[in-house]
Design a protein around this motif. Structure first.
Motif, PDB file in Angstrom:
ATOM      1  N   ALA A 131       0.835  -1.204   0.000  1.00  0.00           N
ATOM      2  CA  ALA A 131       0.000   0.000   0.000  1.00  0.00           C
ATOM      3  C   ALA A 131       0.872   1.257   0.000  1.00  0.00           C
ATOM      4  N   LYS A 132       1.969   1.225   0.753  1.00  0.00           N
ATOM      5  CA  LYS A 132       2.867   2.381   0.800  1.00  0.00           C
ATOM      6  C   LYS A 132       3.544   2.583  -0.545  1.00  0.00           C
ATOM      7  N   LEU A 133       3.969   1.487  -1.173  1.00  0.00           N
ATOM      8  CA  LEU A 133       4.583   1.588  -2.494  1.00  0.00           C
ATOM      9  C   LEU A 133       3.587   2.135  -3.513  1.00  0.00           C
ATOM     10  N   ALA A 134       2.322   1.692  -3.409  1.00  0.00           N
ATOM     11  CA  ALA A 134       1.285   2.166  -4.330  1.00  0.00           C
ATOM     12  C   ALA A 134       1.045   3.661  -4.145  1.00  0.00           C
ATOM     13  N   GLU A 135       1.065   4.108  -2.892  1.00  0.00           N
ATOM     14  CA  GLU A 135       0.882   5.539  -2.620  1.00  0.00           C
ATOM     15  C   GLU A 135       2.024   6.354  -3.224  1.00  0.00           C
ATOM     16  N   MET A 136       3.258   5.862  -3.060  1.00  0.00           N
ATOM     17  CA  MET A 136       4.423   6.557  -3.615  1.00  0.00           C
ATOM     18  C   MET A 136       4.371   6.566  -5.138  1.00  0.00           C
ATOM     19  N   ALA A 137       3.903   5.476  -5.722  1.00  0.00           N
ATOM     20  CA  ALA A 137       3.776   5.412  -7.185  1.00  0.00           C
ATOM     21  C   ALA A 137       2.753   6.429  -7.674  1.00  0.00           C
ATOM     22  N   ARG A 138       1.644   6.546  -6.942  1.00  0.00           N
ATOM     23  CA  ARG A 138       0.582   7.480  -7.329  1.00  0.00           C
ATOM     24  C   ARG A 138       1.085   8.924  -7.255  1.00  0.00           C
ATOM     25  N   VAL A 139       1.814   9.246  -6.191  1.00  0.00           N
ATOM     26  CA  VAL A 139       2.307  10.623  -6.009  1.00  0.00           C
ATOM     27  C   VAL A 139       3.359  10.969  -7.063  1.00  0.00           C
ATOM     28  N   SER A 140       4.245  10.006  -7.363  1.00  0.00           N
ATOM     29  CA  SER A 140       5.339  10.269  -8.305  1.00  0.00           C
ATOM     30  C   SER A 140       4.922  10.098  -9.761  1.00  0.00           C
ATOM     31  N   GLY A 141       3.758   9.455  -9.979  1.00  0.00           N
ATOM     32  CA  GLY A 141       3.305   9.225 -11.339  1.00  0.00           C
ATOM     33  C   GLY A 141       4.045   8.109 -12.046  1.00  0.00           C
ATOM     34  N   ARG A 142       4.691   7.232 -11.268  1.00  0.00           N
ATOM     35  CA  ARG A 142       5.448   6.118 -11.844  1.00  0.00           C
ATOM     36  C   ARG A 142       4.677   4.819 -11.638  1.00  0.00           C
ATOM     37  N   PRO A 143       4.932   3.799 -12.469  1.00  0.00           N
ATOM     38  CA  PRO A 143       4.268   2.504 -12.295  1.00  0.00           C
ATOM     39  C   PRO A 143       4.660   1.870 -10.959  1.00  0.00           C
ATOM     40  N   LEU A 144       3.721   1.154 -10.363  1.00  0.00           N
ATOM     41  CA  LEU A 144       3.971   0.519  -9.068  1.00  0.00           C
ATOM     42  C   LEU A 144       5.170  -0.414  -9.124  1.00  0.00           C
ATOM     43  N   GLU A 145       5.264  -1.221 -10.177  1.00  0.00           N
ATOM     44  CA  GLU A 145       6.357  -2.195 -10.266  1.00  0.00           C
ATOM     45  C   GLU A 145       7.714  -1.508 -10.372  1.00  0.00           C
ATOM     46  N   TYR A 176      12.774  -0.381  -7.618  1.00  0.00           N
ATOM     47  CA  TYR A 176      13.753   0.581  -7.112  1.00  0.00           C
ATOM     48  C   TYR A 176      14.087   0.270  -5.654  1.00  0.00           C
ATOM     49  N   TYR A 177      13.066   0.042  -4.842  1.00  0.00           N
ATOM     50  CA  TYR A 177      13.308  -0.230  -3.421  1.00  0.00           C
ATOM     51  C   TYR A 177      13.942  -1.607  -3.214  1.00  0.00           C
ATOM     52  N   GLU A 178      13.595  -2.568  -4.042  1.00  0.00           N
ATOM     53  CA  GLU A 178      14.188  -3.898  -3.918  1.00  0.00           C
ATOM     54  C   GLU A 178      15.654  -3.894  -4.328  1.00  0.00           C
ATOM     55  N   SER A 179      16.014  -3.030  -5.275  1.00  0.00           N
ATOM     56  CA  SER A 179      17.398  -2.976  -5.746  1.00  0.00           C
ATOM     57  C   SER A 179      18.279  -2.096  -4.864  1.00  0.00           C
ATOM     58  N   SER A 180      17.671  -1.176  -4.104  1.00  0.00           N
ATOM     59  CA  SER A 180      18.443  -0.300  -3.221  1.00  0.00           C
ATOM     60  C   SER A 180      18.868  -1.069  -1.976  1.00  0.00           C
ATOM     61  N   GLU A 181      20.076  -0.783  -1.500  1.00  0.00           N
ATOM     62  CA  GLU A 181      20.569  -1.452  -0.299  1.00  0.00           C
ATOM     63  C   GLU A 181      19.668  -1.120   0.891  1.00  0.00           C
ATOM     64  N   SER A 182      19.084  -2.133   1.474  1.00  0.00           N
ATOM     65  CA  SER A 182      18.187  -1.990   2.640  1.00  0.00           C
ATOM     66  C   SER A 182      16.973  -1.118   2.327  1.00  0.00           C
ATOM     67  N   GLY A 183      16.640  -0.982   1.045  1.00  0.00           N
ATOM     68  CA  GLY A 183      15.536  -0.111   0.661  1.00  0.00           C
ATOM     69  C   GLY A 183      14.214  -0.508   1.289  1.00  0.00           C
ATOM     70  N   LEU A 184      13.841  -1.777   1.138  1.00  0.00           N
ATOM     71  CA  LEU A 184      12.574  -2.238   1.700  1.00  0.00           C
ATOM     72  C   LEU A 184      12.619  -2.264   3.223  1.00  0.00           C
TER      73      LEU A 184
END
Length: 425
Positions: free
Chosen positions: A373-387, A392-400
Motif C-alpha cells: 500500500a505504501k509503495l502504491a501511494e508513492m507510485a501514485r504521487v510520483s506518477g510512476r508505475p507501481l512495479e 527501485y526499493y528492492e534494488s536499493s541497499e536496505s531499501g525495503l
C-alpha cells in the motif's frame, strides 16, 4: 568459533573472534584449489602444479582470500549469536593469521543503545475543536482569484503600487555603466520587493514612456561584493503599465478551477480542505508534543554514526530542494549546514531510537500488505508505475527494510497518540 564481547561503552562493543585452525585449513585448501585451476606457472600444466609451488607463488593472494571470507562470516555469526545490533560497518583490527594456528581478529562497532523505557502512555497533548470560519473561506477564495488574475493594460494614469510595469533600465556607478545592470522589457510588480531597496518606490508615479533617473544604494550584503554598499544611478524608462484584473466570482470561475458546478460547491470544498489542513496541523503539533516529552524523559547515549547518517540525509534533501528552486548548489556550504543542524539530527535520531524501542516492546510490525500500500501511494504521487517503484526499493541497499521501518514508526506514533491524554483548550 570463539567469541568474546567487550562493552567499550553503551553504544560501542569490541568483538574478539577466534576461528579454529581446522576451519582455516579448510578455507586455505579451497583457496589453493581455486588458484590451481587458473595458475600459470612455467613447467606445469594448469591444475597440475604441486601445492608447495603454489604456496611459493600465491601465498599472499590465498591468505587475503581466506581472510576476506572468514572475517565477514565470523563477524556476522558473532553478531547473530550475541544479539548485537550494529549501526555501522565494523572496524577490523588485531588480525592474526599464522599457518597451523587459529585465525583471530577484533571487530569494533557502534551499536544501538539499550533503552530503559519510561512511561510512554498518557502523555498530554493539546487538542481543540476544528473550526473553519466564513472569513477563512472568503480569504482562500480571494487568493484563488488572485492566482487566476489576468494582467490588463492600464492607460491614462501613473504607476501605482500593485501594478506590473515593463521597464528598460541601465545602471551607472560614478558615471560608468555597471556590468550586468542593463535590461530591456523587464517586468516588475511594485510592492514585490524583488529589486534593490528604493528602486520600486521611485518608479511609482511615473507615466508610460517617461524616463527618470533613480538613485539607490546596494545592500551591504549584496551578492556582488564590488557593488555592496555602493551608491548607483539607474536610468529607467516605463514602457507599459498593467494591473491584475481578478476574475468574477461566479459559477464559471468555480468550474474553471476544479470542475465545481457552482460557487457554493467551491465554498464547500474549500471548507473541507481547510478542515483537513487544520486537523493535520493539530496532529503534527500533537506528534511534536509527544516526541518532545519522550525525548525529555529518556536519557541515553546516541551513536555518532547514526547522527552522521541523519545529517547526510538532511544534506541530500537540502541539495535537492536547492536544485528544485533553481539555485546554485555549488554555493551550498555543506560543512556549515552540518554544524548548524547537528543538534536537530541528534534529536531526530533520539526520537527514532525511542520509537523503535517502543515498537519492539509493543510488537508493532509492518505487514506485506502495508508495504504494498505504501509503495502504491508513492507510485501514485510520483506518477510512476507501481512495479518500477517496487523494483527501485528492492534494488536499493536496505531499501525495503527502511520502508518497513518507516511504516512501523508511523504505526507506533499512531498507537502512542491513541493512548495519549487529550488536553482540551
Amino acid at each position: 568459533m570463539k567469541f568474546v564481547v567487550e562493552d567499550i561503552s553503551p553504544i560501542k562493543k569490541k568483538i574478539r573472534v577466534e576461528v579454529p585452525q581446522d576451519d582455516v585449513a579448510k578455507e586455505r585448501d579451497k583457496a589453493f584449489a581455486n588458484v590451481a585451476r587458473k595458475a600459470k606457472i612455467p613447467g606445469f600444466r594448469p591444475g597440475k602444479a604441486p601445492r608447495a609451488v603454489l604456496e611459493r607463488h600465491y601465498a599472499e593472494e590465498v591468505q587475503a582470500d581466506v581472510m576476506n571470507k572468514l572475517i565477514p562470516l565470523a563477524y556476522f555469526t558473532a553478531v547473530r549469536e550475541h544479539h548485537i545490533h550494529p549501526v555501522e560497518a565494523p572496524e577490523i583490527s588485531d588480525v592474526s593469521m599464522v599457518k597451523g594456528q587459529p585465525f583471530s581478529f577484533s571487530a569494533t562497532v557502534e551499536v544501538r543503545p539499550e533503552i530503559t523505557l519510561g512511561a510512554y502512555e498518557g502523555i498530554e497533548v493539546k487538542e481543540g475543536p476544528i473550526t473553519v470560519t466564513d472569513d477563512e473561506v472568503k480569504q482562500t477564495i480571494e487568493r484563488l482569484r488572485e492566482m487566476y488574475a489576468q494582467l490588463e493594460v492600464v492607460d491614462g494614469r501613473a504607476v501605482e503600487k500593485g501594478d506590473t510595469v515593463t521597464v528598460d533600465f541601465e545602471g551607472f556607478m560614478e558615471g560608468k555603466p555597471i556590468e550586468g545592470a542593463k535590461a530591456a522589457g523587464h517586468m516588475v510588480t511594485l510592492g514585490s520587493g524583488n529589486l534593490i531597496p528604493g528602486f520600486e518606490e521611485q518608479i511609482a508615479g511615473m507615466n508610460k514612456d517617461e524616463t527618470k533617473e533613480i538613485r539607490v544604494t546596494f545592500p551591504a550584503d549584496y551578492n556582488r561584493k564590488e557593488l555592496a554598499g555602493k551608491d548607483a544611478t539607474f536610468k529607467v524608462t516605463v514602457k507599459e503599465i498593467k494591473r491584475a484584473a481578478l476574475p468574477e466570482l461566479n459559477d464559471d470561475f468555480a468550474q474553471d478551477i476544479g470542475g465545481h458546478k457552482t460557487v457554493e460547491e467551491l465554498r464547500s470544498r474549500i471548507r473541507e480542505d481547510l478542515e483537513i489542513r487544520k486537523r493535520n496541523e493539530q496532529l503534527a503539533g500533537q506528534r511534536e508534543q509527544l516526541m518532545s516529552r519522550l525525548i525529555e524523559t529518556h536519557s541515553f547515549e546516541i551513536p555518532p554514526s547514526l547522527v552522521d547518517q541523519e545529517l547526510q540525509d538532511m544534506v541530500k534533501d537540502q541539495t535537492m530542494r536547492l536544485t528544485r528552486q533553481g539555485m546554485d548548489v555549488k554555493a551550498f556550504d555543506e560543512a556549515k549546514f552540518r554544524e548548524q543542524n547537528r543538534a536537530l539530527a541528534e534529536t531526530r535520531v533520539k526520537g527514532m531510537l525511542i520509537l523503535d524501542a517502543i515498537s519492539e516492546k509493543e510488537k508493532v510490525e509492518a505487514t506485506d500488505e502495508e508495504v504494498t500500500a505504501k509503495l502504491a501511494e508513492m507510485a501514485r504521487v510520483s506518477g510512476r508505475p507501481l512495479e518500477a517503484v517496487r523494483k527501485y526499493y528492492e534494488s536499493s541497499e536496505s531499501g525495503l527494510d527502511h520502508l518497513r521501518s518507516g511504516i512501523v514508526q508511523e504505526k507506533t506514533m499512531a498507537l502512542l497518540l491513541s493512548r495519549a491524554k487529550k488536553v482540551y483548550n
